[in-house]
Design a protein around this motif. Structure first.
Motif, PDB file in Angstrom:
ATOM      1  N   ASN A 119      21.672  43.865  42.968  1.00  8.58           N
ATOM      2  CA  ASN A 119      22.790  43.750  43.906  1.00  8.58           C
ATOM      3  C   ASN A 119      23.957  42.978  43.296  1.00  8.58           C
ATOM      4  OD1 ASN A 119      21.320  45.149  45.789  1.00  8.58           O
ATOM      5  ND2 ASN A 119      20.888  43.392  47.097  1.00  8.58           N
ATOM      6  N   LEU A 120      23.655  41.885  42.595  1.00  7.56           N
ATOM      7  CA  LEU A 120      24.723  41.081  42.003  1.00  7.56           C
ATOM      8  C   LEU A 120      25.440  41.833  40.888  1.00  7.56           C
ATOM      9  CD1 LEU A 120      23.090  37.525  41.897  1.00  7.56           C
ATOM     10  CD2 LEU A 120      24.859  38.357  43.450  1.00  7.56           C
ATOM     11  N   LEU A 121      24.679  42.529  40.041  1.00 10.41           N
ATOM     12  CA  LEU A 121      25.307  43.286  38.954  1.00 10.41           C
ATOM     13  C   LEU A 121      26.081  44.482  39.499  1.00 10.41           C
ATOM     14  CD1 LEU A 121      22.525  43.181  36.217  1.00 10.41           C
ATOM     15  CD2 LEU A 121      24.709  41.999  36.199  1.00 10.41           C
ATOM     16  N   SER A 122      25.565  45.128  40.545  1.00 14.18           N
ATOM     17  CA  SER A 122      26.282  46.251  41.152  1.00 14.18           C
ATOM     18  C   SER A 122      27.593  45.780  41.770  1.00 14.18           C
ATOM     19  CB  SER A 122      25.411  46.920  42.227  1.00 14.18           C
ATOM     20  OG  SER A 122      24.236  47.456  41.664  1.00 14.18           O
ATOM     21  N   ASN A 123      27.549  44.618  42.407  1.00  8.93           N
ATOM     22  CA  ASN A 123      28.766  44.067  42.999  1.00  8.93           C
ATOM     23  C   ASN A 123      29.794  43.739  41.917  1.00  8.93           C
ATOM     24  OD1 ASN A 123      30.020  42.778  45.574  1.00  8.93           O
ATOM     25  ND2 ASN A 123      30.162  41.167  44.042  1.00  8.93           N
ATOM     26  N   ALA A 124      29.322  43.140  40.816  1.00 11.80           N
ATOM     27  CA  ALA A 124      30.241  42.805  39.726  1.00 11.80           C
ATOM     28  C   ALA A 124      30.839  44.070  39.102  1.00 11.80           C
ATOM     29  CB  ALA A 124      29.502  41.984  38.663  1.00 11.80           C
ATOM     30  N   LEU A 125      30.013  45.094  38.923  1.00 12.22           N
ATOM     31  CA  LEU A 125      30.500  46.357  38.352  1.00 12.22           C
ATOM     32  C   LEU A 125      31.539  46.999  39.263  1.00 12.22           C
ATOM     33  CD1 LEU A 125      30.343  48.688  36.295  1.00 12.22           C
ATOM     34  CD2 LEU A 125      28.396  49.586  37.618  1.00 12.22           C
ATOM     35  N   LYS A 126      31.299  46.922  40.559  1.00 13.58           N
ATOM     36  CA  LYS A 126      32.192  47.571  41.526  1.00 13.58           C
ATOM     37  C   LYS A 126      33.607  47.013  41.458  1.00 13.58           C
ATOM     38  CE  LYS A 126      30.327  48.035  45.501  1.00 13.58           C
ATOM     39  NZ  LYS A 126      29.785  47.688  46.843  1.00 13.58           N
TER      40      LYS A 126
END
Length: 359
Positions: free
Chosen positions: A260-267
């Motif tokens: 979730n944290l990496l997906s949020n950062a990528l977004k």
């Protein structure tokens, strides 16, 4: 010095009992002294026989004792009623406030003049705090209902317009338009899935499958799985030193936190940007930092980013996807693992996760 309620009640009762005893003793002594003086005067004058005087003295003393006891009982009754009202008054106020709160009015408060001095005032302060929390929860519930309606309205409206246009023959059912409709359906499915996930992890009946998990191993697994997505968008994913320590966690949920944290950062990181993951050990805690040099988070929004459906920019977030539940789920998972999570924003966004280490 803070005095407890039991200490204050004990002091009041001791003073109350002492006051009654002093008054009764003074009355008894005065009455006895008066009757003995009369007895001595009449004996010296020899106006009555000794038996008659003794009988009168006995009756007078008994009468004085009876009047003293009666007076003490009256004073005790008056003081008891007064003290009972003083003690029960705040409790009655608390009961009335809670009844008002139960009827749906959340903005009522008990008056507090200063810091709590005893358990009753602490209870009043707790009720006020509860009222504030209920009022805040009510506002969040209303906001969440509005946000859910908003999240559902847009894809449903889009789907309805697409199908109406195809039905009326205005549009041809081309693969591109069918794909757009499927994307809106996928958004709805993802929203429902996130809502279900949030409900599950917040349930008191939900149980983690806790075990010793290598933090470095779980982070490597997530980064390997997500690296293609970063490469596709043109965002660099860098891994700094990750401590090789173990934590007691549900491995699948721990992986979900990092995902979730990496997906949020990528977004929120544009093409050419960088997302960095690093870890440090502090006493009995390990801290993982996920930072990016993307659009960042305004300082006014930082306290709210873990709330359900909260999004810094609704229009921009809609273009990027997501329903505003990912960080709320992440926060719940971290806290269920006895950890903490918070965010900062400086030249991008930084998310910090602290978890206890298994020694």
């Amino acid at each position: 010095m803070k005095r407890t309620l039991s200490f204050r009640l004990s002091t009041v009762l001791i003073l109350y009992t002492g006051f009654i005893l002093v008054i009764a003793s003074i009355a008894m002594i005065n009455a006895t002294h008066y009757h003995f003086q009369m007895y001595g005067r009449e004996m010296s004058e020899a106006q009555h026989s000794a038996d008659s005087l003794n009988s009168h003295l006995e009756q007078a003393i008994i009468q004085s004792i009876g009047l003293t006891i009666g007076g003490a009982l009256i004073v005790s009754f008056v003081l008891s009623v007064y003290i009972a009202k003083r003690i029960s008054s705040p409790l009655i106020s608390m009961k009335n406030i809670t009844l008002i709160m139960a009827r749906g009015k959340r903005d009522v408060r008990l008056p507090l003049k200063s810091l709590p001095k005893d358990e009753l005032e602490e209870l009043a302060a707790s009720i006020n705090h509860l009222a504030e929390q209920l009022e805040q929860q009510e506002k969040l519930r209303i906001a969440m209902t509005e946000n859910i309606a908003h999240e559902l309205r847009t894809p449903l409206t889009t789907l309805n317009s697409y199908l109406a246009a195809i039905q009326d023959g205005i549009w041809e059912p081309t693969p591109e338009r069918i794909q757009s409709s499927r994307e809106e359906i996928h958004r709805l499915i993802q929203l429902v899935h996130d809502l279900e996930e949030l409900q599950i992890v917040n349930s008191i009946d939900f149980q983690f499958m806790l075990e010793q998990v290598s933090l470095k191993k779980s982070m490597d697994q997530v980064m390997d799985l997500m690296r293609p997505s970063f490469q596709q968008k043109g965002v660099n994913l860098e891994k700094k030193d990750i401590p090789d320590v173990c934590v007691i966690a549900d491995e699948s949920r721990l992986i979900q936190i990092w995902t979730n944290l990496l997906s949020n950062a990528l977004k929120y990181t544009p093409e050419g940007g960088t997302v960095e993951v690093k870890g440090t050990v502090r006493l009995d805690l390990v801290q993982i930092t996920v930072s990016d040099n993307g659009i960042g988070i305004p300082s006014a929004d930082l306290p709210h980013i873990f709330e359900r459906f909260y999004r810094v920019d609704k229009s921009r977030s809609r273009k990027m996807g997501g329903g505003g539940l990912g960080l709320a789920i992440t926060k719940t998972l971290v806290e269920r693992h006895s950890g903490q999570i918070w965010a900062e924003s400086e030249n991008g966004a930084q998310f910090y996760v602290q978890l206890p280490i298994q020694r």
